[in-house]
Design a protein around this motif. Structure first.
Motif: not given
Ligand code: NOJ
Ligand code: CA
Length: 554
Positions: A275, A279, A284-285
């Motif tokens: 993940k 990200s 995008n966190a």
């Protein structure tokens, strides 16, 4: 936090450094890395701040899976040295305060191991049951074939003894049968042998395969992991198992030993690793934040091992097809960079286009994430891969010590990369002299990470930073707090954090000079972040020096 405690439970905020003796440093000029070469580099590793070395397999091997195919668990690959060299290396590592763990590859052996040679002689061989044999195996589930480039089945017909044998990996790696008590005893003997020579534990290869792919099925497969852990703890209290368990979170908790924490001490966090890459690709966190919010808490004295890259492909097997494609498009668009349909055979800096700011941010993120960081040799200087090498070997290139390589005076066992990641551009010697280098950045991060045990030990909370590109979290332990923020995008961002409980406190930046005040009214703080910027902040009441924060409450 009390150092006496963090020192006992040493692995919970260790800095683990994985290396392959074969590619680290050649000590006798034959082009192959060895224990003598490695021993000479111990001060480099100690200087970096490494606290635990993880050695990839160094046992006798036909080397058809880079040493993960073993023919003798009780000795050293003669190309890498002798047992004498190994013991000298261990002594030197210990002298510099470093622990050592090694790969434990007992899901399978090489097909050249004397046990398998004996086992396959006939159905009545005394070692027949040491491996998993079948007259008529269940039809294969193609999704279970780990190396689909070379294999299309988990079973191989043995013409001599007229049965199929199980191989979860390559066909030259027959699975050991841990349903057989003799095999379990032998594995325990292997653990004991290497612990006697000073190892502090093992990185356990392929844990789910080890306990599940056996015959007959074990009534409680996890009992074996409990037995291993109990044995090790009896022999040496602080020894650990670091497990390769790439399964969804809900299935993973049982490998820690549900609630009890009596099985695998640390498990690699494959989910948040994947993940994190998503990200990074999206700037995008969200995906990383969601993963860490959903991540189960390990039992007391269990820990997650965090990593961004390792010696294998960057596996993206737990992403959806669309998500995986996004990461491929961003970081490995060419077919040759991809492998097994699920991963990338690249190192981090090449994937990030050699953008030093972004690379530094990615490693700052790694060291600050809740867990124990594990790095792969050469990451600290930003080494790239060599796609001309076969398969996963692309990332296992010789360590780059000097402008002319410095790994060996002879032709090296594997070719170094060319171009902007060649040794004349990326090497230890140059970076030691450059205060702005990645190597110096790693040293700073490691120093701060060790000074902030809250990061690894604390209760973490993923924060809403008011901007989609900012990943922010806080870690609280023993009345002390560290707040961290990372800007995943390439424009400057003003984040805003709300930090309940820290009203009126001061945040001291631990990476650069500066302080910020948390509002006494609403616990909010504005946090400017440069493009790909990162900040580690220690909270303290204004009248207490940051280095004393947390100490006061003990
Ligand atoms: C996992 C190891 O990380 C990988 O390199 C190896 O090929 C397989 N297990 C089989 O041992
Ligand atoms: Ca050598």
């Amino acid at each position: 936090m009390r150092l006496t405690y963090t020192s006992d439970v040493w692995w919970k905020n260790a800095v683990v450094y994985c290396l392959d003796v074969e590619t680290f440093k050649d000590g006798n000029g034959d082009g192959i890395g060895d224990f003598r070469g490695l021993t000479q580099q111990i001060d480099y590793l100690a200087g970096l701040g490494v606290t635990c070395l993880w050695l990839m397999p160094f046992f006798p091997t036909p080397n058809k899976d880079d040493g993960y195919d073993i023919t003798d668990f009780y000795s050293i690959d003669p190309r890498l040295g002798t047992l004498g060299d190994f013991v000298e290396f261990m002594r030197t590592a210990h002298d510099r305060g470093m622990r050592v763990i090694a790969d434990l590859v007992v899901n399978h052996t090489s097909d050249q191991h004397p046990w398998f040679k004996e086992s396959r002689k006939s159905k009545s061989s005394p070692l027949r049951d040491w491996y998993v044999w079948s007259d008529k195996p269940e039809p294969d589930d193609p999704s279970k074939v780990v190396f689909p480039d070379k294999e299309d089945s988990l079973w191989e017909w043995d013409n001599r003894s007229k049965q199929y044998y199980l191989h979860s990996f390559y066909k030259h790696q027959p699975d050991l049968n841990v349903a057989n008590p003799e095999v379990r005893d032998e594995i325990t003997r292997i653990l004991g042998f290497w612990m006697e020579l000073g190892l502090s534990g093992f990185r356990v290869d392929a844990v789910p395969f080890l306990i599940e792919n056996v015959d007959p099925k074990l009534p409680d497969p996890h009992e074996f992991l409990q037995d291993m852990r109990a044995f090790m703890t009896r022999r040496k209290g602080g020894s650990i198992l670091l497990g390769e368990v790439n399964v969804p979170y809900e299935d993973l908790v049982q490998y820690f030993g549900d609630g009890l924490g009596d099985q695998v001490t640390m498990c690699f966090d494959f989910i948040s690793m994947q993940k994190a890459w998503l990200s990074l690709a999206r700037q995008n966190a969200g995906p990383l934040a969601d993963a860490l919010r959903e991540r189960p808490k390990p039992p007391k004295d269990g820990q997650w091992a965090m990593f961004l890259r390792n010696h294998d492909e960057l596996t993206l097997d737990k992403l959806t097809d669309e998500e995986r494609q996004e990461v491929f498009d961003a970081f490995g668009p060419e077919k040759d960079m991809q492998i097994f349909g699920r991963g990338l055979r690249r190192r981090l800096p090449t994937m990030l286009g050699g953008d030093l700011r972004r690379v530094k941010m990615a490693y700052s993120l790694l060291f600050s994430l809740p867990g124990t960081p594990v790095i792969f040799y050469g990451e600290e200087i930003g080494m790239g891969e060599n796609l001309d090498e076969e398969g996963r070997l692309a990332v296992r290139v010789p360590m780059q010590w000097t402008r002319d390589g410095g790994f060996s005076p002879a032709e090296p066992v594997r070719e170094v990369p060319e171009g902007s990641f060649a040794p004349d551009r990326v090497n230890v010697a140059d970076q030691k002299r450059d205060t702005a280098s990645l190597l110096r950045w790693f040293q700073l991060l490691i120093e701060r990470y060790r000074e902030c045990p809250e990061l690894a030990w604390g209760t973490y909370t993923v924060l809403d930073a008011g901007h989609h590109a900012v990943f922010a979290h806080r870690c609280d332990a023993d009345g002390a707090t560290v707040v961290v923020a990372h800007n995943l995008c390439d424009t400057a961002v003003d984040a805003e954090l709300e930090l309940p409980g820290l009203e009126g406190q001061q945040l001291t930046d631990l990476l650069v000079d500066g302080t910020l005040d948390v509002s006494a009214d609403d616990a909010k703080v504005k946090l400017p972040l440069e493009p790909h910027g990162c900040r580690w902040l220690r909270a303290s009441p204004p009248e207490i020096a940051p280095e004393d924060a947390g100490v006061m409450s003990q």
